[in-house]
Design an enzyme around this catalytic site. Structure first.
Site, PDB file in Angstrom:
ATOM      1  N   TYR A  96       0.839  -1.203   0.000  1.00  0.00           N
ATOM      2  CA  TYR A  96       0.000   0.000   0.000  1.00  0.00           C
ATOM      3  C   TYR A  96       0.874   1.254   0.000  1.00  0.00           C
ATOM      4  O   TYR A  96       0.752   2.099  -0.888  1.00  0.00           O
ATOM      5  CB  TYR A  96      -0.898  -0.030   1.237  1.00  0.00           C
ATOM      6  CG  TYR A  96      -1.908   1.090   1.306  1.00  0.00           C
ATOM      7  CD1 TYR A  96      -2.969   1.156   0.415  1.00  0.00           C
ATOM      8  CD2 TYR A  96      -1.819   2.071   2.298  1.00  0.00           C
ATOM      9  CE1 TYR A  96      -3.911   2.181   0.495  1.00  0.00           C
ATOM     10  CE2 TYR A  96      -2.759   3.086   2.373  1.00  0.00           C
ATOM     11  CZ  TYR A  96      -3.800   3.138   1.482  1.00  0.00           C
ATOM     12  OH  TYR A  96      -4.728   4.157   1.569  1.00  0.00           O
TER      13      TYR A  96
ATOM     14  N   GLU B 259       4.136   1.735  -0.541  1.00  0.00           N
ATOM     15  CA  GLU B 259       5.022   1.906  -1.706  1.00  0.00           C
ATOM     16  C   GLU B 259       4.202   2.043  -2.987  1.00  0.00           C
ATOM     17  O   GLU B 259       4.598   2.732  -3.920  1.00  0.00           O
ATOM     18  CB  GLU B 259       6.011   0.741  -1.825  1.00  0.00           C
ATOM     19  CG  GLU B 259       6.988   0.631  -0.647  1.00  0.00           C
ATOM     20  CD  GLU B 259       8.038   1.740  -0.615  1.00  0.00           C
ATOM     21  OE1 GLU B 259       7.878   2.776  -1.279  1.00  0.00           O
ATOM     22  OE2 GLU B 259       9.047   1.572   0.105  1.00  0.00           O
TER      23      GLU B 259
ATOM     24  N   VAL C 256     -11.762   3.070  13.532  1.00  0.00           N
ATOM     25  CA  VAL C 256     -13.035   3.733  13.862  1.00  0.00           C
ATOM     26  C   VAL C 256     -14.202   2.795  13.563  1.00  0.00           C
ATOM     27  O   VAL C 256     -15.106   2.622  14.389  1.00  0.00           O
ATOM     28  CB  VAL C 256     -13.194   5.069  13.103  1.00  0.00           C
ATOM     29  CG1 VAL C 256     -14.486   5.756  13.511  1.00  0.00           C
ATOM     30  CG2 VAL C 256     -12.016   5.991  13.373  1.00  0.00           C
TER      31      VAL C 256
HETATM   32  P1  NAD Z   1     -12.848   2.073  -0.097  1.00  0.00           P
HETATM   33  O1  NAD Z   1     -12.221   0.742  -0.027  1.00  0.00           O
HETATM   34  O2  NAD Z   1     -14.138   2.296   0.575  1.00  0.00           O
HETATM   35  O3  NAD Z   1     -13.003   2.534  -1.612  1.00  0.00           O
HETATM   36  C1  NAD Z   1     -12.136   2.112  -2.636  1.00  0.00           C
HETATM   37  C2  NAD Z   1     -12.986   1.784  -3.853  1.00  0.00           C
HETATM   38  O4  NAD Z   1     -12.136   1.385  -4.917  1.00  0.00           O
HETATM   39  C3  NAD Z   1     -13.943   0.627  -3.611  1.00  0.00           C
HETATM   40  O5  NAD Z   1     -15.217   0.958  -4.092  1.00  0.00           O
HETATM   41  C4  NAD Z   1     -13.341  -0.518  -4.400  1.00  0.00           C
HETATM   42  O6  NAD Z   1     -14.311  -1.448  -4.841  1.00  0.00           O
HETATM   43  C5  NAD Z   1     -12.671   0.225  -5.531  1.00  0.00           C
HETATM   44  N1  NAD Z   1     -11.549  -0.505  -6.138  1.00  0.00           N
HETATM   45  C6  NAD Z   1     -10.514  -1.102  -5.516  1.00  0.00           C
HETATM   46  N2  NAD Z   1      -9.675  -1.642  -6.413  1.00  0.00           N
HETATM   47  C7  NAD Z   1     -10.184  -1.356  -7.651  1.00  0.00           C
HETATM   48  C8  NAD Z   1      -9.784  -1.638  -8.983  1.00  0.00           C
HETATM   49  N3  NAD Z   1      -8.664  -2.331  -9.238  1.00  0.00           N
HETATM   50  N4  NAD Z   1     -10.563  -1.184 -10.013  1.00  0.00           N
HETATM   51  C9  NAD Z   1     -11.703  -0.504  -9.760  1.00  0.00           C
HETATM   52  N5  NAD Z   1     -12.123  -0.206  -8.520  1.00  0.00           N
HETATM   53  C10 NAD Z   1     -11.378  -0.628  -7.473  1.00  0.00           C
HETATM   54  O7  NAD Z   1     -11.757   3.103   0.437  1.00  0.00           O
HETATM   55  P2  NAD Z   1     -11.870   4.630   0.786  1.00  0.00           P
HETATM   56  O8  NAD Z   1     -11.629   4.787   2.213  1.00  0.00           O
HETATM   57  O9  NAD Z   1     -13.088   5.209   0.185  1.00  0.00           O
HETATM   58  O10 NAD Z   1     -10.587   5.185   0.036  1.00  0.00           O
HETATM   59  C11 NAD Z   1     -10.657   5.893  -1.171  1.00  0.00           C
HETATM   60  C12 NAD Z   1      -9.267   6.349  -1.559  1.00  0.00           C
HETATM   61  O11 NAD Z   1      -8.751   7.212  -0.550  1.00  0.00           O
HETATM   62  C13 NAD Z   1      -8.283   5.206  -1.697  1.00  0.00           C
HETATM   63  O12 NAD Z   1      -7.436   5.459  -2.794  1.00  0.00           O
HETATM   64  C14 NAD Z   1      -7.497   5.264  -0.416  1.00  0.00           C
HETATM   65  O13 NAD Z   1      -6.209   4.747  -0.562  1.00  0.00           O
HETATM   66  C15 NAD Z   1      -7.494   6.750  -0.120  1.00  0.00           C
HETATM   67  N6  NAD Z   1      -7.314   6.985   1.324  1.00  0.00           N
HETATM   68  C16 NAD Z   1      -8.324   6.762   2.193  1.00  0.00           C
HETATM   69  C17 NAD Z   1      -8.107   6.956   3.550  1.00  0.00           C
HETATM   70  C18 NAD Z   1      -9.201   6.737   4.557  1.00  0.00           C
HETATM   71  O14 NAD Z   1      -8.965   6.893   5.739  1.00  0.00           O
HETATM   72  N7  NAD Z   1     -10.402   6.405   4.148  1.00  0.00           N
HETATM   73  C19 NAD Z   1      -6.867   7.402   4.015  1.00  0.00           C
HETATM   74  C20 NAD Z   1      -5.859   7.603   3.092  1.00  0.00           C
HETATM   75  C21 NAD Z   1      -6.095   7.407   1.745  1.00  0.00           C
HETATM   76  N1  UDP Z   2      -6.251  -0.279  15.797  1.00  0.00           N
HETATM   77  C1  UDP Z   2      -6.726  -0.663  17.043  1.00  0.00           C
HETATM   78  N2  UDP Z   2      -7.790  -1.494  17.097  1.00  0.00           N
HETATM   79  C2  UDP Z   2      -8.426  -1.932  16.005  1.00  0.00           C
HETATM   80  C3  UDP Z   2      -7.951  -1.533  14.742  1.00  0.00           C
HETATM   81  C4  UDP Z   2      -6.849  -0.715  14.687  1.00  0.00           C
HETATM   82  O1  UDP Z   2      -6.182  -0.273  18.072  1.00  0.00           O
HETATM   83  O2  UDP Z   2      -9.413  -2.677  16.134  1.00  0.00           O
HETATM   84  C5  UDP Z   2      -5.115   0.653  15.739  1.00  0.00           C
HETATM   85  C6  UDP Z   2      -4.007   0.276  14.767  1.00  0.00           C
HETATM   86  O3  UDP Z   2      -3.052  -0.531  15.388  1.00  0.00           O
HETATM   87  C7  UDP Z   2      -3.455   1.620  14.402  1.00  0.00           C
HETATM   88  C8  UDP Z   2      -4.632   2.571  14.509  1.00  0.00           C
HETATM   89  O4  UDP Z   2      -5.616   1.887  15.246  1.00  0.00           O
HETATM   90  O5  UDP Z   2      -2.500   2.011  15.320  1.00  0.00           O
HETATM   91  C9  UDP Z   2      -5.209   2.976  13.195  1.00  0.00           C
HETATM   92  O6  UDP Z   2      -5.455   1.831  12.422  1.00  0.00           O
HETATM   93  P1  UDP Z   2      -6.241   1.861  11.061  1.00  0.00           P
HETATM   94  O7  UDP Z   2      -6.124   0.504  10.473  1.00  0.00           O
HETATM   95  O8  UDP Z   2      -7.584   2.402  11.256  1.00  0.00           O
HETATM   96  O9  UDP Z   2      -5.466   2.934  10.180  1.00  0.00           O
HETATM   97  P2  UDP Z   2      -3.933   3.113   9.784  1.00  0.00           P
HETATM   98  O10 UDP Z   2      -3.096   2.177  10.575  1.00  0.00           O
HETATM   99  O11 UDP Z   2      -3.892   2.819   8.347  1.00  0.00           O
HETATM  100  O12 UDP Z   2      -3.662   4.520  10.121  1.00  0.00           O
END
Ligand code: NAD
Ligand code: UDP
Ligand code: UDP
Length: 465
Positions: free
Chosen positions: A283, A285, A326
């Protein structure tokens, strides 16, 4: 003889009409003399019009027709767009329960529209309604993507969602079905795609650890590198599409590009501390190389690009069992299960409500700056503090259970958002204690079984606390 008479009168109208004759030979001679290739119809009582006018009316008909077409075109484009009677009932701004206050959202919309920076669409002249853009949202059936789609649809754009439903759900966008401005394509972004659009929001990627660890190779394929071009075609394809059609491209990168950061809070200029061979690397990289590729297409091919580095975001429509903290805590508290805190629970994260993120993404897309921009809420919480907020919001008696932490878990994370504040005029407006209840009502409905209706706009209204 009647036919002879008709033919005789085809002569130019300023010539003396030739009287009908008695012999066939004379008639033929007269006919040849007075022959004109085109009959001249008398549209006006021409005797009453002066000679030059008559010439113009007769010979310049085409010019008049063209002027008529131009006037009609102007009339039909300007008049309907200024006093628009709405023909479809799809477009009204549906009060969105996921947005903490409708007025906040409206202010955002107005500010945004007055800026005039409609990216590819250009400036909108006073009095004219802005023309909708054609926008692709990859991953638009996912958590963040579906909220973004709602905003774009409400703004009047035409939206194409491209999603393979790996983690997304049709229910998240179902309320747009039937709207002629909305299309949903089941498609994997690792395959090439031909579309004609103005903007591309590229979100497609499994974003939670549970999902990306489940299929790490696929994840890095989705987010490509310029070096491993043949293997990493997701972002590459969307950039290729952007290049071909001249669309603006926005990449949703992540705070994970900073890895386990040695600088706190994280500024965009920090290059990060990432393990290239760990379980999270596919993820982290993958996103880093997607950023590289995005900048390469910008510099090398002149593609207009934008990069957002998103920090932990939460809200309605999150996958219930995606393992993120969350969603885990909220679902656990609702189910009366213990909240699973990993490690000692002292690691920190900053939690952003989804409407703030969507606002930031749209401002970034429409603005003049490439980025990268941190988009996150600077409020920093330990996981134990988060568990406490969940207890306060859902169930004060919820137990906490400690579990071993996962590999390479970043110890702390908090965005420095000075750059977004200054250049995008953006900052989050929803604190955790205000956003969490909005998510809880949606989760409550889904956890307790009303799966069929959880995504629709009308049901969202019902689910609002
Ligand atoms: P999510 O998993 O809910 O949404 C991702 C969507 O992409 C899904 O609908 C999935 O079906 C689709 N998808 C995955 N691989 C695909 C492919 N190969 N072709 C077509 N569709 C594909 O995730 P999200 O939380 O809504 O995240 C959206 C974007 O935001 C992502 O790129 C994620 O990396 C980025 N992001 C989210 C968070 C967060 O906290 N939610 C944080 C950092 C970055
Ligand atoms: N985490 C936790 N309990 C859970 C899931 C995650 O304590 O049930 C912790 C996890 O170890 C990390 C933080 O919550 O330190 C955020 O994790 P999440 O997977 O939501 O996001 P990311 O690690 O990608 O920031
Ligand atoms: N591509 C796509 N849709 C388009 C244009 C390109 O999916 O409308 C894909 C194409 O298949 C290629 C990638 O985008 O694999 C990169 O395209 P580009 O033209 O930049 O590179 P090239 O094909 O020259 O390697």
């Amino acid at each position: 003889m009647g036919s002879s008479s008709e033919l005789t009168y085809r002569g130019h109208d300023d010539e003396t009409p030739i009287p009908t004759t008695t012999t066939t030979t004379t008639t033929t001679t007269k006919l040849l003399d007075s022959y004109s290739p085109k009959p001249h119809k008398q549209w006006l009582p021409l005797s009453s019009v002066s000679r030059p006018m008559r010439y113009i009316l007769r010979e310049q008909r085409l010019v008049f027709i063209l002027i008529g077409i131009v006037l009609a075109t102007l009339f039909f484009t300007i008049i309907p767009s200024s006093n628009t009677p709405k023909r479809f009932n799809y477009d009204p701004i549906i009060p969105d329960p996921y947005f903490p206050s409708e007025s906040t959202r409206m202010v955002h919309r107005v500010v945004y529209e007055n800026k005039g920076g409609f990216g590819v669409g250009g400036k909108v002249p006073l009095g004219l309604k802005r023309k909708g853009l054609r926008i692709v949202v990859t991953g638009g059936a996912g958590f963040v993507g579906s909220h973004l789609v709602d905003r774009l649809m409400a703004r009047g754009d035409s939206v194409i969602v491209v999603d393979n439903f790996f983690t997304g759900r049709k229910e998240n966008v179902m309320h747009h079905f039937g709207n002629p401005r909305f299309e949903l394509i089941r498609h994997d972004v690792v395959e090439p795609l031909l579309l004609e659009v103005d903007q591309i929001y590229h979100l497609a990627c499994p974003a939670s650890p549970v999902h990306y660890k489940f299929n790490p190779v696929k994840t890095i394929i989705s987010f490509s590198s310029s070096v491993y071009k043949t293997n990493v075609v997701g972002t590459l394809n969307m950039l290729g599409l952007a290049k071909r059609v001249g669309a603006r491209f926005l990449l949703t990168s992540t705070s994970e590009v900073y890895g386990d950061p040695l600088q706190h809070p994280q500024v965009e200029t920090y290059w990060g501390n990432v393990n290239p061979i760990g379980v999270r690397s596919c993820y982290d990289e993958g996103k880093r190389t997607a950023e590289t590729l995005t900048m390469d297409y910008h510099r090398g091919a002149g593609v207009e690009v934008r990069i957002a580095r998103i920090f932990n975001t939460y809200g309605p429509r999150m996958c219930i069992d995606d393992g993120r903290v969350v969603s885990n805590f909220v679902a656990q508290a609702l189910r009366k299960e213990p909240l699973t805190v990993y490690g000692d629970g002292k690691q920190t994260r900053s939690f952003q409500y989804v409407s703030d993120l969507v606002e930031g993404l749209m401002r970034l897309m429409e603005g003049e700056h490439v980025g990268p921009f941190n988009l996150g809420n600077p409020g920093e919480f330990t996981m134990l503090e988060l568990a406490q907020v969940v207890q306060e919001t859902i169930d004060p008696n919820a137990k906490i259970e400690f579990r071993p932490n996962t590999e390479d878990d970043p110890h702390k994370r908090k965005p420095d958002i000075s750059k977004a504040k200054e250049l995008l005029n953006w900052e989050p407006t929803v604190p955790l204690r205000k956003g969490l209840p909005l998510m809880v009502s949606d989760f409550r409905q889904r956890v307790f079984g009303d799966h069929s209706e959880s995504g629709s706009a009308s049901d969202n209204t019902k689910s609002t606390a």
